[in-house]
Design a protein around this motif. Structure first.
Motif, PDB file in Angstrom:
ATOM      1  N   ILE A  31       0.655  -1.321  -0.030  1.00 36.29           N
ATOM      2  CA  ILE A  31      -0.008   0.010   0.044  1.00 36.29           C
ATOM      3  C   ILE A  31       0.802   1.319   0.045  1.00 36.29           C
ATOM      4  O   ILE A  31       0.472   2.350  -0.608  1.00 36.29           O
ATOM      5  CB  ILE A  31      -1.045  -0.085   1.417  1.00 36.29           C
ATOM      6  CG1 ILE A  31      -1.854  -1.024   0.925  1.00 36.29           C
ATOM      7  CG2 ILE A  31      -1.778   1.391   1.472  1.00 36.29           C
ATOM      8  CD1 ILE A  31      -2.639  -1.103  -0.246  1.00 36.29           C
ATOM      9  N   GLY A  32       1.852   1.283   0.636  1.00 33.14           N
ATOM     10  CA  GLY A  32       2.844   2.325   0.724  1.00 33.14           C
ATOM     11  C   GLY A  32       3.223   2.738  -0.787  1.00 33.14           C
ATOM     12  O   GLY A  32       3.206   3.880  -1.117  1.00 33.14           O
ATOM     13  N   PHE A  34       1.562   1.787  -3.362  1.00 34.24           N
ATOM     14  CA  PHE A  34       0.351   2.236  -4.150  1.00 34.24           C
ATOM     15  C   PHE A  34       0.094   3.671  -3.772  1.00 34.24           C
ATOM     16  O   PHE A  34      -0.261   4.535  -4.817  1.00 34.24           O
ATOM     17  CB  PHE A  34      -0.659   1.332  -3.578  1.00 34.24           C
ATOM     18  CG  PHE A  34      -2.080   1.790  -4.218  1.00 34.24           C
ATOM     19  CD1 PHE A  34      -2.455   1.495  -5.196  1.00 34.24           C
ATOM     20  CD2 PHE A  34      -3.068   2.532  -3.388  1.00 34.24           C
ATOM     21  CE1 PHE A  34      -3.687   1.952  -6.048  1.00 34.24           C
ATOM     22  CE2 PHE A  34      -4.169   2.871  -3.711  1.00 34.24           C
ATOM     23  CZ  PHE A  34      -4.783   2.451  -5.071  1.00 34.24           C
ATOM     24  N   PHE A  35       0.133   4.103  -2.679  1.00 32.99           N
ATOM     25  CA  PHE A  35      -0.238   5.520  -2.198  1.00 32.99           C
ATOM     26  C   PHE A  35       0.771   6.593  -3.074  1.00 32.99           C
ATOM     27  O   PHE A  35       0.709   7.616  -3.400  1.00 32.99           O
ATOM     28  CB  PHE A  35      -0.153   5.815  -0.834  1.00 32.99           C
ATOM     29  CG  PHE A  35      -1.580   5.392  -0.290  1.00 32.99           C
ATOM     30  CD1 PHE A  35      -2.802   5.561  -0.962  1.00 32.99           C
ATOM     31  CD2 PHE A  35      -1.415   4.742   0.949  1.00 32.99           C
ATOM     32  CE1 PHE A  35      -4.000   5.094  -0.204  1.00 32.99           C
ATOM     33  CE2 PHE A  35      -2.797   4.343   1.558  1.00 32.99           C
ATOM     34  CZ  PHE A  35      -4.018   4.546   0.942  1.00 32.99           C
ATOM     35  N   THR A  36       1.996   6.072  -2.633  1.00 36.51           N
ATOM     36  CA  THR A  36       3.108   7.178  -3.510  1.00 36.51           C
ATOM     37  C   THR A  36       3.039   7.432  -4.980  1.00 36.51           C
ATOM     38  O   THR A  36       3.227   8.200  -5.431  1.00 36.51           O
ATOM     39  CB  THR A  36       4.750   6.743  -3.179  1.00 36.51           C
ATOM     40  OG1 THR A  36       4.603   5.138  -3.588  1.00 36.51           O
ATOM     41  CG2 THR A  36       4.934   6.534  -1.765  1.00 36.51           C
ATOM     42  N   THR A  38       0.104   7.140  -6.360  1.00 35.30           N
ATOM     43  CA  THR A  38      -1.152   7.704  -6.536  1.00 35.30           C
ATOM     44  C   THR A  38      -1.032   9.267  -6.410  1.00 35.30           C
ATOM     45  O   THR A  38      -1.484   9.883  -7.290  1.00 35.30           O
ATOM     46  CB  THR A  38      -2.221   7.119  -5.779  1.00 35.30           C
ATOM     47  OG1 THR A  38      -2.207   5.875  -5.747  1.00 35.30           O
ATOM     48  CG2 THR A  38      -3.593   7.891  -5.908  1.00 35.30           C
TER      49      THR A  38
ATOM     50  N   LEU B 219      -0.341  12.158   2.145  1.00 33.51           N
ATOM     51  CA  LEU B 219      -0.145  10.592   2.522  1.00 33.51           C
ATOM     52  C   LEU B 219      -0.185  10.318   3.875  1.00 33.51           C
ATOM     53  O   LEU B 219      -0.682   8.959   3.970  1.00 33.51           O
ATOM     54  CB  LEU B 219       1.455  10.485   1.948  1.00 33.51           C
ATOM     55  CG  LEU B 219       2.145   9.122   2.080  1.00 33.51           C
ATOM     56  CD1 LEU B 219       1.684   7.907   1.030  1.00 33.51           C
ATOM     57  CD2 LEU B 219       3.510   9.134   2.101  1.00 33.51           C
ATOM     58  N   LEU B 223      -2.585   6.899   5.080  1.00 33.05           N
ATOM     59  CA  LEU B 223      -1.947   6.082   5.835  1.00 33.05           C
ATOM     60  C   LEU B 223      -2.628   5.635   6.924  1.00 33.05           C
ATOM     61  O   LEU B 223      -2.603   4.300   7.343  1.00 33.05           O
ATOM     62  CB  LEU B 223      -0.384   5.778   5.706  1.00 33.05           C
ATOM     63  CG  LEU B 223       0.193   5.683   4.462  1.00 33.05           C
ATOM     64  CD1 LEU B 223       1.835   5.993   4.601  1.00 33.05           C
ATOM     65  CD2 LEU B 223       0.222   3.966   3.956  1.00 33.05           C
TER      66      LEU B 223
END
Lengths: 200, 283
Positions: A31-32, A34-36, A38, B219, B223
């Motif tokens: 997920i880390g 995936f978010f970076t 996005t 972010l 998270l």
């Protein structure tokens, strides 16, 4: 202190909670990334789950989480990530051991931890990138390697230059986020190792 | 994510072959379906999961034999042809798609960007294409592609649950197999939750396209709910596992049995890697 000792000992580190934490760490690692992607951030954050596992359950659990992350991703999504399990495991071991020895208790020590994680990432990843993948990783950072290669540097120097430019920021943010996020979790929900290494 | 919601049920036929069948998808959670897995009943699906995994090693090592593109290209062509003939062309396509960004980077860095002493193949202004660099890029790409196609073919034809069962039957700790399987199942689930959180935070006004500090703040906001809920869920999962005797010693019986076969073949494949490794080093 007994939870820290248990976390450092291979035989006692793997409690049921630790085994449950491993798949969660795998998911967080993914997920880390995936978010970076996005948010178009120039970071990976693909070891944030491993780092959190290291802070919550110790080095051995984090090492297994690291290896399994790359195995699971390699065997179910993209095979090229399998060799980098070594890097992920090394990060887990260093972060876990340093957390156990009180490196999360002051700002200065946290900075030392960030530097050590940067160093271990470069030391373990560089031979793989150079020897197996001839300097490329298939991600955006290849542009930096290409820049160094174009200036006439050999592949070892090019990859080292790329790693020195891209890894520190990633590791600084990984440690900061993992630390801040664990601090945001009430003490009672943290495993005993995590309660002792971050006692606030 | 919804398009991948196919229900797969592991089954063992009267000959002991383990495979999976596709059934109604309406009630099946997409989170339970492995992303790479392709439903089917080909010879590759029927082969023992560990035989397929054992074959990855000699194939990958053989790909490194010789310092030209010839050996890896032959192995790659044979693998693609075998998959296409076996109606598993989709696996070959998936593998080659995975290789595309890496191949592009190899060609650009080694074939175009990196300066060489030799005469360029083609020169166009400041850009020149070098034959030696292109050959190195091609050889490396073909070697990695052999590994990728071998792993993808092995793992896309076995359901993770059957793979985990096969590992347990061979003596791998059921706890380790649980961590692997739970990790594989959690990936699509976490992605789904991440997308939901992303959309929820965007609806609350979080900026995903602003300046770097703003995106970093976003972010953290993305998270935090995911990680906090995951860690709180750890306690519940631990209790659920403990109540089912997770930490009790002794062998487990699996709901899905994988017929024990191919041990000799698996050992032979692993042993074959040794001379191939020697060959790869000296050739």
């Amino acid at each position: 202190m007994s939870a820290i000792k248990d976390g450092l000992r291979f035989k006692t580190a793997f409690t049921t909670t630790a085994w449950v934490l491993i798949p969660v760490a795998i998911g967080i690692n993914l997920i880390g990334r995936f978010f970076t992607q996005t948010l178009n951030l120039p970071l990976f954050l693909d070891t944030i789950g491993t780092t959190m596992a290291a802070f919550l359950a110790g080095p051995w659990v984090a090492a297994v989480a690291g290896v399994l992350t790359n195995l699971v991703i390699g065997l179910t999504l993209e095979a090229t990530s399998i060799p980098f399990g070594i890097v992920n495991a090394a990060i887990g071991i260093v972060a876990g051991v340093m957390a156990a020895y009180g490196f999360l208790r002051s700002t200065g020590k946290i900075i030392v931890m960030m530097l050590c994680l940067t160093a271990i990432t470069i030391i373990t990843a560089m031979p793989l990138v150079v020897l197996v993948f001839e300097g490329v990783s298939g991600s955006g950072v290849d542009a930096v390697t290409g820049f160094f290669a174009a200036s006439g540097r050999n592949m070892v120097e090019s990859v080292l230059g790329q790693q020195l430019l891209t890894t520190p920021g990633d590791k600084v943010l990984t440690v900061l986020l993992a630390f801040a996020l664990i601090k945001g979790v009430p003490q009672r929900y943290r495993p005993p190792f995590g309660r002792e290494v971050i006692p606030f | 994510m919804a398009s991948r919601a196919r229900r797969v049920v592991p089954q063992t036929d009267q000959h002991g072959h383990t495979g999976v069948v596709e059934t109604d998808t309406a009630t099946w959670s997409p989170a339970r379906v492995a992303e790479l897995y392709e439903i089917g009943n080909t010879w590759l699906h029927r082969a023992h999961p560990l035989t397929k995994l054992a074959a990855v090693l000699p194939l990958s090592v053989a790909g490194f034999a010789g310092d030209t593109v010839l050996v890896p290209a032959i192995i790659l062509a044979a693998a693609v042809l075998t998959l296409v003939v076996s109606r598993l062309g989709i696996i070959a396509l998936k593998s080659l798609r995975l290789m595309a960004p890496m191949t592009f980077a190899l060609v650009v860095i080694h074939g175009i960007v990196r300066p060489y002493d030799s005469e360029p193949l083609v020169a166009w202004g400041p850009i020149s294409v070098n034959a030696g660099g292109l050959a190195l890029a091609g050889t490396t790409a073909a070697r990695i592609a052999v590994f990728v196609i071998a792993v993808t073919a092995a793992m896309a034809t076995v359901h993770p649950k059957i793979f985990a069962t096969a590992l347990i039957q061979r003596g791998v700790s059921h706890k380790l197999a649980y961590a692997y399987l739970a990790g594989a199942e959690l990936i699509p689930e976490m992605r789904l939750r991440a997308t939901q959180i992303l959309e929820a935070q965007q609806s609350r006004g979080f900026d995903t396209k602003g300046s770097l500090p703003r995106r970093l703040r976003t972010l953290f906001a993305l998270l935090k709910p995911l990680l906090v809920s995951s860690l709180i869920g750890v306690e519940m999962r631990t209790l659920a596992l403990e109540s089912r005797g997770f930490s009790l010693p002794g062998r487990r019986t699996a709901a899905v049995a994988v017929r024990e076969r191919g041990r000799l073949l698996q050992r032979s494949l692993l042993l074959a890697s040794i001379p191939l490794l020697v060959l790869a080093v000296i050739w």
